[in-house]
Design an enzyme around this catalytic site. Structure first.
Site, mmCIF file in Angstrom:
data_model
loop_
_atom_site.group_PDB
_atom_site.id
_atom_site.type_symbol
_atom_site.label_atom_id
_atom_site.label_comp_id
_atom_site.label_asym_id
_atom_site.label_seq_id
_atom_site.Cartn_x
_atom_site.Cartn_y
_atom_site.Cartn_z
ATOM 1 C CD GLU A 109 64.641 -62.634 35.006
ATOM 2 O OE1 GLU A 109 65.490 -62.065 34.299
ATOM 3 O OE2 GLU A 109 64.014 -62.071 35.918
ATOM 4 C CB ILE A 123 36.501 -66.964 37.069
ATOM 5 C CG1 ILE A 123 36.690 -66.345 38.448
ATOM 6 C CG2 ILE A 123 37.210 -66.127 36.001
ATOM 7 C CD1 ILE A 123 38.123 -66.388 38.964
ATOM 8 N NE ARG A 173 46.053 -70.037 42.629
ATOM 9 C CZ ARG A 173 45.240 -69.001 42.776
ATOM 10 N NH1 ARG A 173 45.098 -68.126 41.796
ATOM 11 N NH2 ARG A 173 44.564 -68.827 43.894
ATOM 12 C CG ASP A 183 46.960 -61.575 36.588
ATOM 13 O OD1 ASP A 183 47.595 -60.555 36.296
ATOM 14 O OD2 ASP A 183 46.048 -61.587 37.431
ATOM 15 C CG ASP A 229 34.175 -77.652 34.886
ATOM 16 O OD1 ASP A 229 34.478 -78.735 35.428
ATOM 17 O OD2 ASP A 229 34.149 -76.577 35.504
ATOM 18 C CG HIS A 283 48.535 -62.255 40.980
ATOM 19 N ND1 HIS A 283 48.853 -62.849 42.171
ATOM 20 C CD2 HIS A 283 47.356 -62.818 40.607
ATOM 21 C CE1 HIS A 283 47.930 -63.727 42.509
ATOM 22 N NE2 HIS A 283 47.003 -63.727 41.573
ATOM 23 C CG LEU A 284 47.319 -56.150 37.480
ATOM 24 C CD1 LEU A 284 47.224 -55.237 36.262
ATOM 25 C CD2 LEU A 284 47.628 -55.346 38.727
ATOM 26 N N GLY A 285 44.370 -59.813 38.810
ATOM 27 C CA GLY A 285 43.028 -60.388 38.720
ATOM 28 C C GLY A 285 42.022 -59.849 39.713
ATOM 29 C CB ALA A 286 41.494 -60.317 43.185
#
Length: 393
Positions: free
Chosen positions: A259, A148, A231, A255, A167, A272-275
């Site tokens: 609260e 990604i 994450r 994502d 990285d 959490h729309l990533g996938a």
């Protein structure tokens, strides 16, 4: 005939890859050979002795009891990279949302309902409240250059951004695919100090939990915009709120809402729309099915989270696969038993991962039940299975 149990709805584009004459697929089986799952929690499930593998149609495996599976010799697969483009596109969306105050503008515009002919004038008068900078020429820091992160870096560079990547564990495949215009940061701190925008693409581990904290925020440029589509838990939440309040961080897009995050006006939360695209679900299902089939039919392992990578071409004959504790003389004991049984080894592959070892052994003839029992009597053997001659494609 292999029995494949599906938990959750799995994309038909993946399921149709199971040959009907070799596989039976259903949502309920008392003794499945393998399980296909998406997000269903499996920690409280009792696994039958017939279960050989679990394939997660997605990257995260927090819903699967990995340690228990390893002890029982069950191979757990995931599908890293199958949803990479879907997440990349959402990250680019988040990049623009963080910069142009688009969500605020949309909410404000909806408040003009009922103003009739005044709407046009009110829009012109109020639009200055939602101004924001362009991304062209700005510096994006990308932490983590896996499937990604690499796509995000390349896409941002194509949009005219300056891109810094960090990285220390970048794979050869990602390095080859990365644009030559993406610059390598000397260190994480160097990247943080140079970035106008920051996007995170690292796993949540003990070493990365809360790794963006007060100390790291102090290194950053004032007004930095941060994206987390990797994450939840990668940022120290208390320190993030302080940085948002002081203006050190202008916006945070994630994502992974909770609260506290939802209550903060400077945080944009997506559910959490990533996938969550049909293409991503299809890609994940196809990849999961391909990996399951290759393991069940050939014993090959690719993209397992608990077993070592192990792939060896079939010669058409019988094949043994054996998992054992990674202790001295296990291969010697296995080959000794085969020699005593007058079974000739034609090819052998031995791989290990931590305390676990995995063997693929091509033999000159199938073993009978007593010969398999002799192998399983070796102390340290976790799982063994005899594969017949290669199935028809």
């Amino acid at each position: 005939m292999f029995k494949i149990q599906t938990i959750n709805k799995i994309s038909p584009s993946g399921l149709q890859k199971f040959p009907l004459d070799q596989y039976e697929v259903a949502s309920e089986f008392s003794s499945p050979d393998a399980i296909l799952v998406r997000s269903a929690k499996m920690h409280d499930l009792a696994f039958p002795k017939t279960l050989k593998a679990i394939a997660r149609a997605g990257a995260g495996v927090n819903n699967i009891p990995i340690e228990k599976c390893t002890e029982d010799g069950i191979v757990v697969f995931n599908t890293p990279g199958a949803n990479a483009n879907a997440v990349k596109e959402l990250v680019l969306t988040g990049l623009l949302l963080s910069s142009r105050k688009i969500p605020d503008g949309i909410s404000w515009a909806k408040e003009l309902v009922g103003k009739g002919d005044e709407v046009g004038k009110l829009v012109e008068k109020g639009k200055s409240n939602f101004a924001g900078p362009e991304i062209l020429g700005k510096t994006l820091g990308v932490v983590g250059l896996g499937a990604i992160g690499m796509l995000v870096a390349n896409a941002a560079e194509a949009l005219g951004m300056k891109v810094l990547g960090y990285d220390p564990y970048i794979s050869v495949d990602s390095a080859w695919a990365l644009s030559q215009k993406v610059k390598k940061a000397k260190s994480l701190d160097h990247l943080l100090s140079q970035s106008d925008y920051l996007t995170l693409h690292v796993p949540l581990l003990d070493s990365t939990k809360g790794f963006l904290n007060k100390e790291k925020f102090e290194i950053m440029k004032p007004g930095i915009r941060i994206l987390n589509f990797a994450r939840g838990g990668l940022l120290n939440k208390r320190d993030l709120f302080s940085a948002l309040e002081s203006g050190k961080v202008a916006r945070f897009v994630t994502d992974f809402p909770d609260e506290d995050l939802l209550k903060n006006d400077k945080i944009i939360c997506l559910p959490h729309l990533g996938a969550s695209t049909p293409e991503s679900e299809s890609n994940c299902a196809i990849m999961a099915v391909d990996q399951l089939k290759d393991f069940l039919e050939n014993g090959n392992i690719k993209n397992s989270v608990n077993f070592p990578e192990a792939e060896m071409p079939r010669n058409g004959g019988a094949r043994l696969i054996i998992a054992n504790k990674n202790i001295p003389n296990m291969v010697g004991q296995i080959t000794t038993v085969l020699a005593k049984e007058n079974v000739n080894i034609e090819d052998l592959l031995n791989k290990h991962r931590g305390n676990l070892a995995y063997n693929i052994i091509d033999v000159n003839k199938p073993l009978n039940e007593s010969q398999m029992e002799a192998l399983n009597s070796i102390e340290g053997i976790i799982m063994s299975r005899l594969l017949p001659q290669k199935l028809k494609a």
